[in-house]
Write an enzyme that holds these catalytic residues in place. Structure first.
Site, PDB file in Angstrom:
ATOM      1  N   ASN A  10       0.896  -1.170   0.131  1.00 35.89           N
ATOM      2  CA  ASN A  10      -0.008   0.080  -0.113  1.00 35.89           C
ATOM      3  C   ASN A  10       0.855   1.300   0.087  1.00 35.89           C
ATOM      4  O   ASN A  10       1.414   1.711   1.043  1.00 35.89           O
ATOM      5  CB  ASN A  10      -0.857  -0.109   1.308  1.00 35.89           C
ATOM      6  CG  ASN A  10      -1.671   1.226   1.444  1.00 35.89           C
ATOM      7  OD1 ASN A  10      -1.792   2.033   0.464  1.00 35.89           O
ATOM      8  ND2 ASN A  10      -2.391   1.216   2.790  1.00 35.89           N
ATOM      9  N   LYS A  12       0.210   4.232  -0.001  1.00 32.98           N
ATOM     10  CA  LYS A  12      -0.654   5.437   0.445  1.00 32.98           C
ATOM     11  C   LYS A  12      -0.631   6.747  -0.345  1.00 32.98           C
ATOM     12  O   LYS A  12      -0.556   6.497  -1.593  1.00 32.98           O
ATOM     13  CB  LYS A  12      -0.123   5.536   2.064  1.00 32.98           C
ATOM     14  CG  LYS A  12      -0.073   4.128   2.708  1.00 32.98           C
ATOM     15  CD  LYS A  12      -0.110   4.438   4.212  1.00 32.98           C
ATOM     16  CE  LYS A  12      -0.060   3.094   4.756  1.00 32.98           C
ATOM     17  NZ  LYS A  12      -0.151   3.110   6.411  1.00 32.98           N
ATOM     18  N   HIS A 102      -9.497   1.081   5.574  1.00 36.01           N
ATOM     19  CA  HIS A 102      -8.462   1.141   6.122  1.00 36.01           C
ATOM     20  C   HIS A 102      -8.381   2.052   7.172  1.00 36.01           C
ATOM     21  O   HIS A 102      -9.167   3.167   7.176  1.00 36.01           O
ATOM     22  CB  HIS A 102      -7.323   1.913   4.960  1.00 36.01           C
ATOM     23  CG  HIS A 102      -5.901   1.923   5.417  1.00 36.01           C
ATOM     24  ND1 HIS A 102      -5.377   2.733   6.330  1.00 36.01           N
ATOM     25  CD2 HIS A 102      -4.940   0.952   5.163  1.00 36.01           C
ATOM     26  CE1 HIS A 102      -4.019   2.391   6.747  1.00 36.01           C
ATOM     27  NE2 HIS A 102      -3.736   1.343   6.070  1.00 36.01           N
ATOM     28  N   GLU A 104      -6.886   4.448   8.248  1.00 35.60           N
ATOM     29  CA  GLU A 104      -6.585   5.929   7.610  1.00 35.60           C
ATOM     30  C   GLU A 104      -8.018   6.756   7.318  1.00 35.60           C
ATOM     31  O   GLU A 104      -8.121   7.709   7.488  1.00 35.60           O
ATOM     32  CB  GLU A 104      -5.255   6.210   6.900  1.00 35.60           C
ATOM     33  CG  GLU A 104      -3.919   6.075   7.849  1.00 35.60           C
ATOM     34  CD  GLU A 104      -2.931   5.419   7.044  1.00 35.60           C
ATOM     35  OE1 GLU A 104      -2.902   5.215   5.761  1.00 35.60           O
ATOM     36  OE2 GLU A 104      -2.032   4.619   7.860  1.00 35.60           O
ATOM     37  N   GLU A 174      -4.826  -5.146  10.749  1.00 32.14           N
ATOM     38  CA  GLU A 174      -3.945  -4.000  10.872  1.00 32.14           C
ATOM     39  C   GLU A 174      -4.017  -3.369  12.104  1.00 32.14           C
ATOM     40  O   GLU A 174      -4.918  -2.400  12.129  1.00 32.14           O
ATOM     41  CB  GLU A 174      -3.971  -2.977   9.796  1.00 32.14           C
ATOM     42  CG  GLU A 174      -3.730  -3.553   8.302  1.00 32.14           C
ATOM     43  CD  GLU A 174      -3.051  -2.569   7.245  1.00 32.14           C
ATOM     44  OE1 GLU A 174      -2.251  -2.720   6.704  1.00 32.14           O
ATOM     45  OE2 GLU A 174      -3.894  -1.667   7.288  1.00 32.14           O
ATOM     46  N   GLY A 180       3.032   2.283  10.835  1.00 33.75           N
ATOM     47  CA  GLY A 180       3.880   3.336  10.593  1.00 33.75           C
ATOM     48  C   GLY A 180       4.487   3.861  12.028  1.00 33.75           C
ATOM     49  O   GLY A 180       5.111   4.660  11.973  1.00 33.75           O
ATOM     50  N   SER A 220       3.908  -2.062  10.173  1.00 33.10           N
ATOM     51  CA  SER A 220       5.455  -1.886  10.255  1.00 33.10           C
ATOM     52  C   SER A 220       5.971  -3.297   9.853  1.00 33.10           C
ATOM     53  O   SER A 220       6.939  -3.815  10.438  1.00 33.10           O
ATOM     54  CB  SER A 220       5.541  -1.695  11.671  1.00 33.10           C
ATOM     55  OG  SER A 220       5.282  -0.517  12.015  1.00 33.10           O
TER      56      SER A 220
END
Ligand code: 13P
Length: 262
Positions: A10, A12, A102, A104, A174, A180, A220
């Site tokens: 991904n 992003k 996701h 985010e 996730e 991250g 990560s």
């Protein structure tokens, strides 16, 4: 049938369409160097919308062993939805996968389980494979409620999805606290939740669906930790963020099955 591992990158909101040419080409070279065998794993890149046409042309033109997909899709078929991108548009661009829900998107765009469910149903109708993202934040994890929290998201995402369609879905666990941050969940943490998701699928749909659905871990992920994750029974692949922007690193992750300690 054994589940084919899926290694998804991904990107992003990184890499413009000009840069995407170099990234895909370098990934392909790295895969060739490592003698990547597409029968043993599927390599998927998930660029921003604006890169998709370019990525399609590079991959199709050079017949690269890489699939591509999108990071989001509208829950609407078409119409007055400024800024949205429809499932039909993604299919026309050769996308086979789309990331849905996701963390985010949930965090910055207030996407609810209901939206995730609507998008997933529409994607399935259009023969796009949804990669449905679920996972808890740090507070929930500390309270020890991560399994139930995540299963609730799974249940919300799967509402009114019949067994034959559900068998095609990919679910990505996730944990938000591991995205991250450099904080990787241990392989046992990943297995605990991925295993619980599979049992939820078994209860809901039976063995055939539970055994067909691929469940990924994300957060990560690096090449150094990939083997320990992939040996877990219910981890069928990974959804990689930062490390997918490094073609050598992502190629090493994709070719996990021949790593020294695999
Ligand atoms: P990182 O690998 O950068 O933690 O991102 C994970 C992720 O969100 C993939 O969708």
């Amino acid at each position: 049938m054994p589940r084919k591992p899926l290694i998804a990158g991904n990107w992003k909101m990184n890499v413009n369409h000009i840069e995407s040419v170099g990234l895909v080409q370098k990934l392909a070279w790295a895969l060739t160097d490592l003698k990547f065998d597409p029968k043993k794993a599927e390599c998927l890149v998930i660029p921003p919308f604006t890169d998709l046409r370019t990525v399609q042309i590079v991959i199709e033109g050079d017949r690269l062993p890489i699939s591509w997909g999108a990071q989001d899709v509208s829950e609407h078929q078409n119409g007055a939805y400024t800024g949205d991108v429809s499932a039909d548009m993604l299919v026309k661009l050769g996308c086979t996968y789309v990331v849905i829900g996701h963390s985010e998107r949930r965090q910055y765009h207030n996407e609810s389980d209901r939206t995730v469910n609507e998008k997933s149903r529409l994607a399935l109708d259009k023969a796009l494979t949804p990669i449905i993202c679920v996972g808890e934040g740090l507070g929930v994890r500390r309270a020890g409620e991560h399994v139930e929290f995540t299963l609730d998201q799974v249940r919300g995402a799967l509402e009114d999805i019949a067994a034959d369609a559900a068998a095609k879905i990919v679910i990505a666990y996730e944990p938000v606290w591991a995205i991250g941050t450099g904080e990787v969940a241990t392989p046992d943490d990943a297995q605990e939740v991925c295993g619980a998701i599979r049992e939820e699928l078994r209860t809901r749909y039976g063995d055939d669906v539970a055994d067909a659905v691929r469940i990924l871990y994300g957060g990560s992920v690096k090449a150094s930790g990939i083997v320990a994750l992939m040996v877990k029974d219910d981890v069928d692949g990974v959804l990689v963020g930062g490390a997918s922007l490094d073609p050598q690193e992502f190629a090493l992750i994709t070719r996990f099955y021949e790593s020294p300690n695999s």
